[in-house]
Design an enzyme around this catalytic site. Sequence first.
Site, PDB file in Angstrom:
ATOM      1  N   TYR A   1     -14.133   3.374  11.463  1.00  0.00           N
ATOM      2  CA  TYR A   1     -12.694   3.323  11.160  1.00  0.00           C
ATOM      3  C   TYR A   1     -11.904   3.796  12.377  1.00  0.00           C
ATOM      4  CZ  TYR A   1      -8.127   4.880   9.563  1.00  0.00           C
ATOM      5  OH  TYR A   1      -6.772   5.084   9.466  1.00  0.00           O
TER       6      TYR A   1
ATOM      7  N   LYS B   1      -9.267   1.769  15.167  1.00  0.00           N
ATOM      8  CA  LYS B   1      -7.905   2.154  15.585  1.00  0.00           C
ATOM      9  C   LYS B   1      -7.833   2.248  17.114  1.00  0.00           C
ATOM     10  CE  LYS B   1      -6.014   2.464  11.533  1.00  0.00           C
ATOM     11  NZ  LYS B   1      -5.062   1.450  11.111  1.00  0.00           N
TER      12      LYS B   1
ATOM     13  N   TYR C   1      -0.417   8.658  13.000  1.00  0.00           N
ATOM     14  CA  TYR C   1      -0.076   9.480  11.835  1.00  0.00           C
ATOM     15  C   TYR C   1      -1.039  10.649  11.718  1.00  0.00           C
ATOM     16  CZ  TYR C   1       1.546   4.826  10.175  1.00  0.00           C
ATOM     17  OH  TYR C   1       2.096   3.575  10.040  1.00  0.00           O
ATOM     18  N   PHE C   2      -0.517  11.784  11.293  1.00  0.00           N
ATOM     19  CA  PHE C   2      -1.387  12.890  10.916  1.00  0.00           C
ATOM     20  C   PHE C   2      -1.727  12.700   9.415  1.00  0.00           C
ATOM     21  CE2 PHE C   2      -2.305  15.325  14.696  1.00  0.00           C
ATOM     22  CZ  PHE C   2      -1.660  14.508  15.596  1.00  0.00           C
TER      23      PHE C   2
ATOM     24  N   ASP D   1       0.462  -9.039   1.938  1.00  0.00           N
ATOM     25  CA  ASP D   1      -0.640  -8.155   1.527  1.00  0.00           C
ATOM     26  C   ASP D   1      -1.689  -8.966   0.796  1.00  0.00           C
ATOM     27  OD1 ASP D   1      -2.121  -5.925   0.159  1.00  0.00           O
ATOM     28  OD2 ASP D   1      -0.473  -4.718   0.953  1.00  0.00           O
ATOM     29  N   ASN D   2      -2.958  -8.604   0.964  1.00  0.00           N
ATOM     30  CA  ASN D   2      -4.000  -9.325   0.212  1.00  0.00           C
ATOM     31  C   ASN D   2      -4.431  -8.555  -1.039  1.00  0.00           C
ATOM     32  OD1 ASN D   2      -5.577  -7.260   1.197  1.00  0.00           O
ATOM     33  ND2 ASN D   2      -7.112  -8.570   2.159  1.00  0.00           N
TER      34      ASN D   2
ATOM     35  N   SER E   1      -3.728   6.458  14.147  1.00  0.00           N
ATOM     36  CA  SER E   1      -4.084   7.665  13.398  1.00  0.00           C
ATOM     37  C   SER E   1      -4.466   8.787  14.340  1.00  0.00           C
ATOM     38  CB  SER E   1      -5.281   7.319  12.506  1.00  0.00           C
ATOM     39  OG  SER E   1      -5.902   8.482  12.052  1.00  0.00           O
TER      40      SER E   1
ATOM     41  N   GLY F   1     -18.858  15.108  10.191  1.00  0.00           N
ATOM     42  CA  GLY F   1     -17.809  14.476  11.004  1.00  0.00           C
ATOM     43  C   GLY F   1     -16.473  15.191  10.960  1.00  0.00           C
ATOM     44  N   ASP F   2     -16.329  16.195  10.062  1.00  0.00           N
ATOM     45  CA  ASP F   2     -15.040  16.905   9.976  1.00  0.00           C
ATOM     46  C   ASP F   2     -14.850  17.838  11.169  1.00  0.00           C
ATOM     47  OD1 ASP F   2     -13.945  15.828   7.744  1.00  0.00           O
ATOM     48  OD2 ASP F   2     -14.274  17.557   6.431  1.00  0.00           O
TER      49      ASP F   2
ATOM     50  N   GLY G   1       0.815  -1.223   0.000  1.00  0.00           N
ATOM     51  CA  GLY G   1       0.000   0.000   0.000  1.00  0.00           C
ATOM     52  C   GLY G   1       0.844   1.266   0.000  1.00  0.00           C
TER      53      GLY G   1
END
Length: 339
Positions: A148, A152, A176-177, A31-32, A124, A293-294, A10
Site C-alpha cells: 500500500y 503511494k 494525510y496523517f 466511484d466503482n 499518505s 510494521g507499526d 468514500g
Amino acid sequence: MTILVTGGAGYIGSHTTILLIEAGYDVIIFDNFSNASKESIKRVEKIVGQNITLIEGDIRNKTDLEKVFENYSIDAVIHFAGLKAVGESVEKPLTYYDNNIYGTIVLCETMAKYNCKSIVFSSSATVYGDPHTTPIKEDFPLSATNPYGRSKLFIEEMLRDLHLSDNTWNIVLLRYFNPVGAHSSATIGEAPQGIPNNLMPFIAQTAVGKRACLSVFGDDYDTHDGTGVRDYIHVMDLADGHVKALNIIKKLSEVMTINLGTGVGYSVLDMVKAFEKASKKEVPYCIAPRRAGDIAKCFADPTYAKEILGWEAQKGLEQMCEDSWRWQSNNPNGYKEED
Ligand code: NAD
Ligand code: UDP
C-alpha cells in the site's frame, strides 16, 4: 469550475464533496463502489440540498473515464480512488498495484488526452516509513514497508516524472496523517467493512458495544505512555485542505507536496480516554503484542500547509471524538440497515 472527484463516495471523498459544493464548485463523483455505498452520496445530497452527478465506473477502465471527459468539461481532478488496507495489500500486492498504480496511469492518460492537467492526489504519511525524528517535514527521507505504502510512493514519483516531462501539469500531493471524525450532521462518516483495521473506528465500535474490547498493540514504545503516537486530524479539516489546494492549483509551477496534519501527537491510550469522555461509555481494552510494521511515533510539521495554502487544522481531539461518536451511535452499522 467542475471537479471530478474519483473515490468521492468514500470516507474522505464524501466529506470533501460537501465543502467543494459549499465553495461553489460543480462536482462529479466517479466511484466503482468497491469500498463505498451509494447511500453516502444520497446523504451528502441531503446535506448540500442539491443533486450530485454520480458516475459508476472504474479508474482502470479507459472507456468509463473517457465517457466522463467527453460529456463534461472537467477543470481539475481530486484523486481519492484507491485501496487502502495495509494488511490486505501485503496479502494481495498485485491487486493494490493494479488498482492504485495502474488506475492512476489510466486516469492521467485520460486527463492528458482531454487536456485536463490539474490533479490533487491523496498520498499518505506512510511514505515517511519509520521517520528518524518527529515532527515530520515534507523533505524527510521516503520509504515504504508494505505494498500500500509503495503504491503511494510510486504514484508520487510517477506524478513528479509527469510534471518533468510536461510542466503544464499542475500537481498537488497531499500527505494525510490519520483522518478521523465525521460531518457534524452525523449522517456520513467512516464505515469500514468487517473488523476495522484503524484505531478510531475500532474504539467507536467498542464503545457502541459491537466489539468486546480493544487490543492496544504494544505498550513498550518510546512514547509518553508506551503506546503508539499518531497525528489524528478531523476529516472536515482534511476536506478543507483540498478546497484550499484547488484555490492555488492553477498557479503552480512545480509539484507541491504538503503534509495535512495537526502537528499534535496522541497515544492510543490518550485516544481511549478522550473517546470515553466524549461518549460517556467505557472502552474496555487489553494490551496486546505490537502490530507488525507499526512505528512508535508519527506526527506532522504542518508549517508548510499554513504557508502555502493558508490552511491549518481547526478541530481538536474533543471534537474529533464527539463527531465520531455521534456518527457511530446514530449509525451503528454504518450505511447498512443491519449487519
Ligand atoms: P475509502 O475506501 O473510503 O474511499 C476510496 C474510494 O475509492 C471508495 O469509495 C472506493 O469505492 C473507491 N475506489 C477504489 N478503487 C477504485 C477504482 N479502481 N475505481 C473507482 N473507484 C475506486 O478511503 P478513504 O479513507 O476515503 O481514502 C481516500 C484516499 O485517501 C485513498 O487513496 C487512501 O489511500 C488515501 N488515504 C487515506 C487515509 C485514511 O486513513 N483514511 C490516510 C492516508 C491516505
Ligand atoms: N492500534 C491499536 N489497536 C487497534 C488499531 C490500532 O492499538 O485495533 C494502534 C496502532 O498500533 C497505532 C495507532 O493505533 O499505534 C493508529 O493505528 P491506525 O491503524 O489507526 O493508523 P496507522 O498505524 O496507519 O497510523
